[in-house]
Design an enzyme around this catalytic site. Structure first.
Site, PDB file in Angstrom:
ATOM      1  N   PHE A 196       0.831  -1.203   0.000  1.00 24.32           N
ATOM      2  CA  PHE A 196       0.000   0.000   0.000  1.00 24.32           C
ATOM      3  C   PHE A 196       0.866   1.255   0.000  1.00 24.32           C
ATOM      4  O   PHE A 196       2.046   1.199   0.302  1.00 24.32           O
ATOM      5  CB  PHE A 196      -0.922  -0.005   1.226  1.00 24.32           C
ATOM      6  CG  PHE A 196      -1.986  -1.056   1.136  1.00 24.32           C
ATOM      7  CD1 PHE A 196      -3.264  -0.737   0.711  1.00 24.32           C
ATOM      8  CD2 PHE A 196      -1.701  -2.382   1.448  1.00 24.32           C
ATOM      9  CE1 PHE A 196      -4.246  -1.708   0.614  1.00 24.32           C
ATOM     10  CE2 PHE A 196      -2.673  -3.370   1.352  1.00 24.32           C
ATOM     11  CZ  PHE A 196      -3.947  -3.026   0.928  1.00 24.32           C
ATOM     12  N   CYS A 197       0.253   2.379  -0.338  1.00 25.23           N
ATOM     13  CA  CYS A 197       0.928   3.672  -0.392  1.00 25.23           C
ATOM     14  C   CYS A 197       1.714   3.896   0.905  1.00 25.23           C
ATOM     15  O   CYS A 197       1.137   3.722   1.967  1.00 25.23           O
ATOM     16  CB  CYS A 197      -0.099   4.791  -0.563  1.00 25.23           C
ATOM     17  SG  CYS A 197       0.620   6.436  -0.485  1.00 25.23           S
ATOM     18  N   PRO A 198       2.969   4.257   0.902  1.00 25.39           N
ATOM     19  CA  PRO A 198       3.764   4.611  -0.274  1.00 25.39           C
ATOM     20  C   PRO A 198       4.615   3.465  -0.811  1.00 25.39           C
ATOM     21  O   PRO A 198       5.560   3.707  -1.562  1.00 25.39           O
ATOM     22  CB  PRO A 198       4.672   5.711   0.271  1.00 25.39           C
ATOM     23  CG  PRO A 198       4.967   5.254   1.673  1.00 25.39           C
ATOM     24  CD  PRO A 198       3.720   4.524   2.140  1.00 25.39           C
TER      25      PRO A 198
END
Lengths: 78, 377
Positions: A15-17
């Protein structure tokens, strides 16, 4: 002329980042002219990564979603 | 049932104490056993380092004796694990001893990894260890003015630390009458000022109101200590007179060496908290690869859920609830105002305007932490 070699950076499940960090690390080791294809299942990253590519000045080759996975292709130009 | 907990930080300690209370009868009846292996005989309240870096807590206030924090039924050894034999259900420690288990919990935490950015370790101030936090405070005391850059690596422990140090530095310089001589500049690796969108929506106007400049999509590439400039992967530069950094983190080396997870993060089921592919191995806190904050609060709420589940597995043969991704983080917005972010897998945070009351609560929690670690709060 043979087909261009594309190095796949599989960041699905991250997931981000995560996907952006993964792409930055792989681009650091790549040669100028190399094409990388980032695979990401994270929608936020699918929006962030092209913005990042644009800021750095690499060549954005395309982004498409297939079955919930974004395939973002980029050429290292500097 | 032999429960072996590897790691004596927040997650491991809360889990051990919570479990010991739940399993009082089993522990005294010889039906359960809890053992903890840790690398240290001391327990550090890591969030306190932020205050040490600004001269508002002394390092000595951050430590307690680990044995003294644990319920008496818990067997405790200062003997870090070097080899994990997951197929054999045993671990081997630095002293050469072998410990077998029925259930293993890995809560070894994370560490800063400034080495990934050339020049960072030599030229930046950090506050992630006692030594570096004290050194940072001494640099701040000597600082007479100039450009202060806060540079952030990913992933890192404590998601709010970059914002907190920036806002607290602002008040620190203000109190010393240096604001007109200081230019604060904040950099962040992704396309907004914080990874949590609603936190960024709150922080960005705060930066603008206080005159703190910022650059997003700034990933540190190298630090030139002679030219005093941080260069980014994106091709931009941040010149500095004083460089404060939240470096990227990695999981512990022992996790990587044993092949349990890339960069020391163990693939973990987000609800059950078991290591992927292993039913009797659980992972807590920073050590997981979960896409949630690496924070003491995460470890705390995960430990609560896991303690309840492990006790239920012993008593009725089944876990009773999922970890819902709950995290609660205070956000210091200066020297005497704070807000907070509470969120889980389903609900994003929505920080309210900072108040003095929340700051006082945070100050109180800096002391109440020891009740949390004992599993009382």
């Amino acid at each position: 002329m043979g087909e261009e070699t594309v190095k796949v950076v599989d960041a699905t499940g991250s997931f981000c980042p995560g996907p952006l960090m993964e792409l930055i690390a792989q681009l650091r080791d790549a040669e100028i002219g190399d094409v990388l294809e980032l695979l990401s299942s994270d929608k936020g990253s699918a929006q962030d990564v092209p913005v990042w590519i644009n800021k750095v000045g690499h060549e954005m080759l395309g982004s498409e979603e297939k079955d919930g996975v974004w395939h973002i292709r980029v050429r290292k130009v500097k | 049932m032999k429960i072996l907990i590897v790691g004596g930080g927040m997650g491991g300690t809360i889990l051990a104490n919570n479990l010991a209370r739940r399993l009082h009868e089993e522990l005294h009846g010889g039906k359960a056993q809890i053992t903890m292996l840790s690398a240290s005989d001391r327990h550090m309240y890591q969030p306190g380092l932020l205050y040490v870096a600004l001269g508002r807590m002394m390092p000595q206030e951050l430590y307690r004796d680990q044995r003294g924090l644990l319920e008496p039924e818990i067997e405790f050894h200062v003997d870090p694990v070097e080899e994990f034999g997951l197929d054999q259900h045993q671990v081997r420690t630095k002293s050469g001893k072998t410990y077998s288990y029925d259930v293993l919990v890995i809560a070894t935490g994370s560490r800063i990894f400034p080495d990934g950015v050339p020049g960072l370790k030599e030229n930046a101030e950090f506050f992630y260890t006692e030594e570096s936090a004290v050194r940072m405070f001494k640099r701040l005391r000597e600082f007479k003015g100039g450009r202060v850059v806060v540079a952030v690596g990913m992933p890192h422990k404590c998601p709010m630390a970059p914002l907190e140090i920036t806002f607290m530095l602002y008040d620190y310089f203000k109190d010393r009458g240096l604001l007109d001589k200081v230019k604060l500049h904040y950099t962040y690796p992704i396309g907004r000022t914080h990874s949590l969108e609603n936190v960024a929506k709150w922080a960005t106007p705060e930066f603008e109101r206080l005159g703190i400049s910022y650059e997003t999509l700034f990933n540190m590439k190298e630090v030139d200590g002679v030219g005093k400039v941080v260069r980014s992967e994106e091709g931009t530069e941040a010149p500095y007179d004083l460089l404060i950094s939240i470096p990227a983190h990695k999981g512990m080396e022992v996790i990587e060496k044993n092949g349990l997870g890339k960069s020391g993060w163990i693939p973990t089921d987000r609800y059950r908290l078991n290591m992927e592919g292993r039913d009797n191995v659980f992972v807590l806190g920073d050590t997981t690869n979960l896409p949630i904050s690496k924070a003491g609060s995460t470890a705390h709420f995960e430990a609560d859920a896991l303690a309840e589940n492990l006790a239920a597995m012993i008593r009725i043969g089944s876990p009773v609830r999922d970890y819902d991704g709950k995290v609660f983080c205070f956000i210091e917005a200066g020297k005497d105002r704070a807000t907070y972010a509470m969120f889980n897998y389903q609900n994003p945070p929505n920080p309210k305007p900072p108040t003095r009351a929340v700051h006082w609560f945070k100050t109180a929690y800096n002391r109440l932490y020891w009740a949390s670690a004992r599993g009382l709060l």
